[in-house]
Design a protein around this motif. Structure first.
Motif, short mmCIF file in Angstrom:
data_model
loop_
_atom_site.label_atom_id
_atom_site.label_comp_id
_atom_site.label_asym_id
_atom_site.label_seq_id
_atom_site.Cartn_x
_atom_site.Cartn_y
_atom_site.Cartn_z
N GLU A 46 -98.48 20.85 -67.21
CA GLU A 46 -98.68 21.98 -68.11
C GLU A 46 -97.37 22.59 -68.58
O GLU A 46 -97.30 23.10 -69.68
N ARG A 102 -103.43 24.33 -74.52
CA ARG A 102 -103.87 23.91 -73.18
C ARG A 102 -104.03 25.12 -72.27
O ARG A 102 -104.96 25.18 -71.46
N GLY A 107 -107.44 22.91 -71.46
CA GLY A 107 -107.52 21.47 -71.68
C GLY A 107 -108.81 20.98 -72.29
O GLY A 107 -108.96 19.80 -72.56
#
Length: 150
Positions: A46, A102, A107
């Motif tokens: 991430e 995200r 996601g």
């Protein structure tokens, strides 16, 4: 290409995702000693600022891991890094768009949310980058569909 496990009777892999860490864990398990995770690779997916790391289990003491097994394990780690962090090699502006999406949508995005998000992306992201943004932010193709949709 990742080679098959050179010693399947003695070593195995466990791959899991840690939501709190926002990272994939690739663990090399020693089956003969009845121990799990003698070596763990942590691959953050991430945050582009966090680098992948490899740690050894301090509780298991010194362990001899055969070269072919360690090489096999590291091939899997390399593949995980490549697939989990491929989006981080895109242009910095696109990386920031993907990271923000995200983070906001964790996601995944529902079909009902996709239409307005896609309209906003078309206004802010160059058309040539739209497919990459959708694939890496939501796992969807340029048409908004999931790869396994018929």
């Amino acid at each position: 290409m990742i080679r098959p496990n050179p010693r399947p009777d003695a070593y195995a892999l466990t791959v899991l995702y840690s939501v709190p860490d926002e990272a994939w864990y690739v663990e090399l398990d020693d089956l003969m000693a009845g121990r799990r995770a003698v070596v763990t690779a942590i691959v953050p997916d991430e945050d582009p600022a966090r680098e992948p790391t490899v740690c050894h289990d301090p509780g298991s003491g010194h362990r001899d891991i055969p070269y072919d097994v360690m090489r096999w394990f590291m091939e899997h780690v390399e593949e995980e890094i490549r697939t989990s962090r491929a989006w981080m090699a895109l242009r910095p502006g696109i990386v920031e768009v993907i990271r923000a999406l995200r983070e906001e949508y964790l996601g995944g995005i529902g079909d009902e949310e996709l239409v307005p998000v896609l309209a906003g992306l078309r206004d802010t992201v160059p058309a040539a980058d739209l497919a990459d943004v959708l694939r890496h932010a939501f796992g969807r193709g340029p048409d908004g569909r999931m790869p396994d949709d018929a």
